[in-house]
Design a protein around this motif. Sequence first.
Motif, PDB file in Angstrom:
ATOM      1  N   ILE A  91      12.218  45.570  -3.530  1.00  0.00           N
ATOM      2  CA  ILE A  91      12.523  45.092  -2.180  1.00  0.00           C
ATOM      3  C   ILE A  91      11.502  44.042  -1.754  1.00  0.00           C
ATOM      4  N   GLY A  92      10.247  44.241  -2.102  1.00  0.00           N
ATOM      5  CA  GLY A  92       9.224  43.260  -1.774  1.00  0.00           C
ATOM      6  C   GLY A  92       9.448  41.928  -2.475  1.00  0.00           C
ATOM      7  N   LEU A  93       9.864  41.975  -3.750  1.00  0.00           N
ATOM      8  CA  LEU A  93      10.159  40.735  -4.465  1.00  0.00           C
ATOM      9  C   LEU A  93      11.334  40.005  -3.826  1.00  0.00           C
ATOM     10  N   TYR A  94      12.347  40.751  -3.396  1.00  0.00           N
ATOM     11  CA  TYR A  94      13.484  40.125  -2.706  1.00  0.00           C
ATOM     12  C   TYR A  94      13.019  39.419  -1.434  1.00  0.00           C
ATOM     13  N   THR A  95      12.149  40.070  -0.694  1.00  0.00           N
ATOM     14  CA  THR A  95      11.702  39.500   0.583  1.00  0.00           C
ATOM     15  C   THR A  95      10.817  38.276   0.372  1.00  0.00           C
ATOM     16  N   VAL A  96       9.836  38.384  -0.506  1.00  0.00           N
ATOM     17  CA  VAL A  96       8.903  37.268  -0.691  1.00  0.00           C
ATOM     18  C   VAL A  96       9.584  36.089  -1.386  1.00  0.00           C
ATOM     19  N   THR A  97      10.593  36.366  -2.213  1.00  0.00           N
ATOM     20  CA  THR A  97      11.312  35.260  -2.844  1.00  0.00           C
ATOM     21  C   THR A  97      12.064  34.438  -1.805  1.00  0.00           C
ATOM     22  N   LEU A  98      12.742  35.123  -0.886  1.00  0.00           N
ATOM     23  CA  LEU A  98      13.446  34.407   0.178  1.00  0.00           C
ATOM     24  C   LEU A  98      12.468  33.635   1.070  1.00  0.00           C
ATOM     25  N   ALA A  99      11.374  34.287   1.443  1.00  0.00           N
ATOM     26  CA  ALA A  99      10.390  33.615   2.290  1.00  0.00           C
ATOM     27  C   ALA A  99       9.746  32.440   1.561  1.00  0.00           C
ATOM     28  N   ASP A 100       9.474  32.626   0.282  1.00  0.00           N
ATOM     29  CA  ASP A 100       8.849  31.562  -0.506  1.00  0.00           C
ATOM     30  C   ASP A 100       9.760  30.338  -0.585  1.00  0.00           C
ATOM     31  N   TYR A 101      11.021  30.545  -0.908  1.00  0.00           N
ATOM     32  CA  TYR A 101      11.933  29.416  -1.040  1.00  0.00           C
ATOM     33  C   TYR A 101      12.186  28.735   0.309  1.00  0.00           C
ATOM     34  N   SER A 102      12.289  29.531   1.367  1.00  0.00           N
ATOM     35  CA  SER A 102      12.533  28.945   2.680  1.00  0.00           C
ATOM     36  C   SER A 102      11.344  28.097   3.133  1.00  0.00           C
ATOM     37  N   LEU A 103      10.136  28.615   2.934  1.00  0.00           N
ATOM     38  CA  LEU A 103       8.951  27.849   3.321  1.00  0.00           C
ATOM     39  C   LEU A 103       8.790  26.595   2.466  1.00  0.00           C
ATOM     40  N   SER A 104       9.129  26.694   1.181  1.00  0.00           N
ATOM     41  CA  SER A 104       9.049  25.504   0.328  1.00  0.00           C
ATOM     42  C   SER A 104      10.063  24.451   0.750  1.00  0.00           C
ATOM     43  N   ASP A 105      11.255  24.896   1.178  1.00  0.00           N
ATOM     44  CA  ASP A 105      12.247  23.943   1.663  1.00  0.00           C
ATOM     45  C   ASP A 105      11.740  23.215   2.905  1.00  0.00           C
ATOM     46  N   TYR A 106      11.065  23.956   3.772  1.00  0.00           N
ATOM     47  CA  TYR A 106      10.473  23.332   4.956  1.00  0.00           C
ATOM     48  C   TYR A 106       9.379  22.327   4.552  1.00  0.00           C
ATOM     49  N   THR A 107       8.576  22.685   3.532  1.00  0.00           N
ATOM     50  CA  THR A 107       7.512  21.783   3.077  1.00  0.00           C
ATOM     51  C   THR A 107       8.086  20.492   2.492  1.00  0.00           C
TER      52      THR A 107
END
Length: 640
Positions: A255-271
């Motif tokens: 569950i943690g990998l699912y959450t951090v993967t979504l957050a990671d990709y979303s933040l990278s898209d913003y960057t």
Amino acid sequence: MNYTCENGLSFDLFLHCSLVPSCFIVAILSIIQRREKCRALDERFPILKGHFGIVVPLDFIGSLSNRWSYGFAFGAVSSSVLLLFSEGYMPFGVPQWAQAIVYLVGALEVGVAYYPFFACLSTPHRMWGGVLGLLYTVTWVIVTAVDIATCPGGMVLGPWQKLIFQWPSVLCLLFLLGRYVYIILKSVRVHLKLLAEEEEQHLMQSHQARYVQSLLRRPSERSAEKSWFQRKIYDWDPYFKFPNRMIGTSIICLIGLYTVTLADYSLSDYTFDQIDALKDSVAELAASCNQTNNLFFVLATQIEKFSYVARKSWLATTICASFTSVSYTVHVLVCYRKHLRRLWAGQKGFLPEKFHNPSSAVSVAAIARYSGWQIAFTLWGYFIVHFVQFLFAILFVYGVVIPIQEGRFLEWLTNFGFIFLTIAIVIGLVILQIVMVQVFFLQAKIDPEDKEKPLALNNRKAFHNFNYFFFFYNVIMGLSNCVIRLLMSCVVGTWLVPRIDRTIMQRGYESMDPGYSTWIGMIFADHYHSNPVLVCFCHVLLIRTVEKQRQNNSAYSQFQNTTSESGTGGRVKGRWLLFYTLLRNPQIILLRKNRSMSLQENHKAITSARMMASQAERSTDPVTQMNQESDHGTEPHTFE
């Protein structure tokens, strides 16, 4: 777009408020929980009568029942665990030097808030646990649903952030809801005599008994054929079950990998959007200049190219890093089973020699550390592996893909050919040395069926000349091999950061790896507490002890009462058994531990004991003698 809302529920406030019902539920479970041993306080306050026992949320070592229920309970906790992982929960503000204490207080608060989820599953009072757990879980489901409905958006994933992030926790809460309903219905059926009561959990589990039977059984000469899935991916073992700790840890990791993967990709898209905005600004600045070939135009082109390459590379490496982390989570379970099976067989050769006999305190402490460290290693390892893979992807694209796309294939092939040829010559010369030694400087095989020649020199003078001339060349080769060794060590060590079951330190320095030390201590603690052979042996000793106690108590069968006894009746029965034992063995009266008595009372007790001893020697049946004394009006002596 700003998705902050003022009308939503505050999770911090709800977590604070949930401590009250949580403590109330734990107090109720403690009141109905019976203590195994009565204390002196129970005699002073009879209202206690063995109540207020210690409530255990779950057994981290020996229990193998309700494993998936506990796993989903861990899943319900995952959202708060990730909040603690991000260090985003602080109950109150303190100076920076005291933040570690605040994090400890926050972790304790989260543990107390989620305590009823586990305690209601583990309590032996199934009806109480089901009702209290159902009410508490319904409260959490309602509050979580209201929070998602009133304030669904967020700064990372947009208008549906909470629903995307929290649906695994909500699903686990719904599973617990159904589990508590099932416990209540089953308890009602048992109360109505429609279903037999559950048997008390035995020391030895059925799969452990089958494992011991397989050891005593003669192995079959022909092994069973395994499918491709069993040979390549996973082979189910009927003699092994993972404990609650391993299943719960794996669920939180996934569950943690699912959450951090979504957050990671979303933040990278913003960057990357910010990089595109920078490119547009530079392009506007270049357009404002009158010169045709200006620096800003070239810079804007390079930024645009880098943004495109980085965006595509980040997406590819996100998928690859996620797959790698998930496979590591599953592979850790496989290694856990493999290592325990080896320890059960007495094999310790796969461990460093200094870890063959770890400290008992370190092993037990590793049980408490493992779950938290495994989750942290998995999540941080995802970020590290992802970043390293992203760097390699960028180097590959700029070094291989872009030159080919821009029509510079021959230039790239020439440069790559020089590099490849240099590496090939170095490797070829290393192989040439081995081949020359194999052909010219080793003696012939002793037996033609031997795989290799013996380690015995031949043509010694030629070998000394060979060694002399290659000495100078190997100095040059040593430098390149040193760099290759360093790079390979960094790459492999980075890739193995999430793997707590493997050390990233060199041989002899494994103790400097705290994660690997925790793994070794944990598997040794599980080995000593769940070894099927040891458990079976203890189970047999326990059965024999109980049978022997029943045989020894058969002499007091005349004092047995078939009806249920109250606490007072049990004390009366115990005193009668004590009196009968002292009457038959008066010599042990003086050996009993008595309260402090005066000299006169001590002398009286000695005289009474001697009188009873003499009466016991003259009488063949002390009980008959006691009854005769009662008929003559003589009151028998009692000793407390």
